[in-house]
Design an enzyme around this catalytic site. Sequence first.
Site, PDB file in Angstrom:
ATOM      1  N   ARG A  17      -6.580  13.536  -4.625  1.00 23.57           N
ATOM      2  CA  ARG A  17      -6.207  13.195  -6.000  1.00 23.57           C
ATOM      3  C   ARG A  17      -7.455  13.176  -6.866  1.00 23.57           C
ATOM      4  NH1 ARG A  17      -3.501   7.602  -5.627  1.00 23.57           N
ATOM      5  NH2 ARG A  17      -3.484   7.820  -7.887  1.00 23.57           N
ATOM      6  N   SER A  19      -8.369  10.878  -9.208  1.00 26.17           N
ATOM      7  CA  SER A  19      -8.868   9.591  -9.679  1.00 26.17           C
ATOM      8  C   SER A  19     -10.251   9.312  -9.103  1.00 26.17           C
ATOM      9  CB  SER A  19      -7.908   8.468  -9.288  1.00 26.17           C
ATOM     10  OG  SER A  19      -7.974   8.225  -7.887  1.00 26.17           O
ATOM     11  N   LYS A  87      -1.296   3.484   2.479  1.00 33.78           N
ATOM     12  CA  LYS A  87      -0.165   2.714   1.960  1.00 33.78           C
ATOM     13  C   LYS A  87       0.733   3.560   1.058  1.00 33.78           C
ATOM     14  CE  LYS A  87      -2.529   0.648  -2.044  1.00 33.78           C
ATOM     15  NZ  LYS A  87      -2.918  -0.626  -2.682  1.00 33.78           N
ATOM     16  N   ASP A  88       0.240   4.734   0.590  1.00 34.56           N
ATOM     17  CA  ASP A  88       1.050   5.612  -0.262  1.00 34.56           C
ATOM     18  C   ASP A  88       1.942   6.556   0.540  1.00 34.56           C
ATOM     19  OD1 ASP A  88      -0.127   4.531  -2.536  1.00 34.56           O
ATOM     20  OD2 ASP A  88      -1.686   6.084  -2.633  1.00 34.56           O
ATOM     21  N   THR A 136      -0.469  -6.989 -12.452  1.00 36.71           N
ATOM     22  CA  THR A 136      -0.332  -6.246 -11.197  1.00 36.71           C
ATOM     23  C   THR A 136       0.871  -5.332 -11.307  1.00 36.71           C
ATOM     24  OG1 THR A 136       0.091  -6.351  -8.818  1.00 36.71           O
ATOM     25  CG2 THR A 136       0.973  -8.144 -10.152  1.00 36.71           C
ATOM     26  N   ARG A 140       5.321  -6.792  -4.539  1.00 36.70           N
ATOM     27  CA  ARG A 140       4.836  -7.595  -3.416  1.00 36.70           C
ATOM     28  C   ARG A 140       3.863  -8.663  -3.883  1.00 36.70           C
ATOM     29  NH1 ARG A 140      -0.053  -7.329  -1.391  1.00 36.70           N
ATOM     30  NH2 ARG A 140      -0.499  -5.380  -2.488  1.00 36.70           N
ATOM     31  N   ARG A 141       2.918  -8.257  -4.722  1.00 35.23           N
ATOM     32  CA  ARG A 141       1.941  -9.221  -5.223  1.00 35.23           C
ATOM     33  C   ARG A 141       2.610 -10.250  -6.128  1.00 35.23           C
ATOM     34  NH1 ARG A 141      -2.360  -4.408  -6.423  1.00 35.23           N
ATOM     35  NH2 ARG A 141      -3.558  -4.523  -4.476  1.00 35.23           N
ATOM     36  N   ARG A 162       0.016  -0.645 -14.937  1.00 35.13           N
ATOM     37  CA  ARG A 162      -0.371   0.519 -14.149  1.00 35.13           C
ATOM     38  C   ARG A 162      -1.719   0.993 -14.632  1.00 35.13           C
ATOM     39  NH1 ARG A 162       2.821   5.659 -12.868  1.00 35.13           N
ATOM     40  NH2 ARG A 162       0.970   5.814 -11.561  1.00 35.13           N
ATOM     41  N   GLY A 163      -2.265   1.988 -13.963  1.00 39.19           N
ATOM     42  CA  GLY A 163      -3.523   2.566 -14.384  1.00 39.19           C
ATOM     43  C   GLY A 163      -4.585   2.483 -13.306  1.00 39.19           C
ATOM     44  N   ASN A 164      -5.707   3.152 -13.564  1.00 33.16           N
ATOM     45  CA  ASN A 164      -6.796   3.143 -12.596  1.00 33.16           C
ATOM     46  C   ASN A 164      -7.565   1.829 -12.668  1.00 33.16           C
ATOM     47  OD1 ASN A 164      -8.542   3.340 -14.827  1.00 33.16           O
ATOM     48  ND2 ASN A 164      -8.639   5.575 -14.679  1.00 33.16           N
ATOM     49  N   VAL A 165      -8.601   1.715 -11.854  1.00 35.15           N
ATOM     50  CA  VAL A 165      -9.351   0.461 -11.777  1.00 35.15           C
ATOM     51  C   VAL A 165      -9.944   0.095 -13.138  1.00 35.15           C
ATOM     52  CG1 VAL A 165     -11.420  -0.619 -10.812  1.00 35.15           C
ATOM     53  CG2 VAL A 165      -9.841   0.634  -9.317  1.00 35.15           C
ATOM     54  N   THR A 167      -8.915   0.908 -16.126  1.00 36.15           N
ATOM     55  CA  THR A 167      -7.851   0.492 -17.041  1.00 36.15           C
ATOM     56  C   THR A 167      -7.413  -0.932 -16.745  1.00 36.15           C
ATOM     57  OG1 THR A 167      -7.052   2.762 -17.294  1.00 36.15           O
ATOM     58  CG2 THR A 167      -5.502   0.979 -17.816  1.00 36.15           C
ATOM     59  N   ARG A 168      -7.234  -1.246 -15.484  1.00 28.07           N
ATOM     60  CA  ARG A 168      -6.731  -2.572 -15.112  1.00 28.07           C
ATOM     61  C   ARG A 168      -7.749  -3.669 -15.413  1.00 28.07           C
ATOM     62  NH1 ARG A 168      -2.470  -1.976 -10.218  1.00 28.07           N
ATOM     63  NH2 ARG A 168      -1.808   0.146 -10.644  1.00 28.07           N
ATOM     64  N   CYS A 255       7.286   2.051  -0.448  1.00 28.48           N
ATOM     65  CA  CYS A 255       5.981   1.451  -0.732  1.00 28.48           C
ATOM     66  C   CYS A 255       5.988   0.631  -2.011  1.00 28.48           C
ATOM     67  CB  CYS A 255       4.895   2.524  -0.780  1.00 28.48           C
ATOM     68  SG  CYS A 255       5.085   3.715  -2.112  1.00 28.48           S
TER      69      CYS A 255
END
Length: 330
Positions: A17, A19, A87-88, A136, A140-141, A162-165, A167-168, A255
């Site tokens: 990917r 990212s 996990k994906d 989040t 699950r979280r 949502r978003g990449n690190v 962005t979060r 997932c």
Amino acid sequence: MTERAQSTQRALRLGTRRSKLAMAQSGQVADTVRRLTGRPVELVEITTYGDTSREHLAQIGGTGVFVTALRDALFAGEVDFAVHSLKDLPTAQHDDLVLAAIPVREDPRDVLVARDGLPLAELAASAPGGVVRIGTGAPRRMAQLNAYARDHGLRIETVAIRGNVDTRIGYVRSGELDAVVLAAAGLNRLGRIGEVTEFLPVDAVLPAPGQGALAIECLSADTDLVAALAQLDDAHTRAAVTAERSLLAALEAGCSAPVGALADLVAGDQDVHELRLRGVVGTTDGSTLVQLSTTGPVPTSHDDAVALGRELASEMLAKGAAGLMGERAL
């Protein structure tokens, strides 16, 4: 192998990917493959549906959204192997593909990145109205954080993001959120573990099945490459994540479901001799959790690890887990 001989070999093409995190972890795998095989490796960047869609994972199906395009590239001969966050991956393995290696797992825990460097217990003191806003994208979280807050007298609001690190974490830096929850493994691989405010104990928040582990996948027919990549495999990590994913599969959950699981090795007097598997399913508001564990001998085969996961899933279903997985955080 001499430098000249290496240069004449066709480079192995590693699908990844685009990212920053995916490129970082794929780059680390590429370095290891180069060292072990003596062959050049080049990264081939692939955009997946999960990368382009702005919808939350629960809305777009979650399972496979980051994987399908990479697998299509394998089948089309555009890449030789692919690196996924384990996990994906869907729990059902494709007949024509093989998980050639699951390397040593990174830290599987979730972490908090919060304003002012504060841990969760202290955030409420300075939060407006005493309510801590935590971002989040994982049901699950949400389920476990809300349950933890209720049990410890904290008031939190979980916000779906949502978003990449970048962005979060940006939601915290801008003041829009008090904190976000991320995977320790991703921050480690990006060299950003220093931004962590608090490591969340697994007794409070179990990670996603397979969190922290990578999956190296290729065509099963490419037996030479399968054998070469197998040098990266870690037997203990494979046993642990196989048990976790077996639990997920037996619960018939994807997932994006509110399911956490972690298998860890239990050390005895002389050596590791048992594997403990913990699982949790809950409603996203945290009002109801089914959380159980089981312990058995360290699996010596794939079937043994699968059996451990199925055993715990059966116990969780008997306690009402199935009725909790229909809820999604949208």
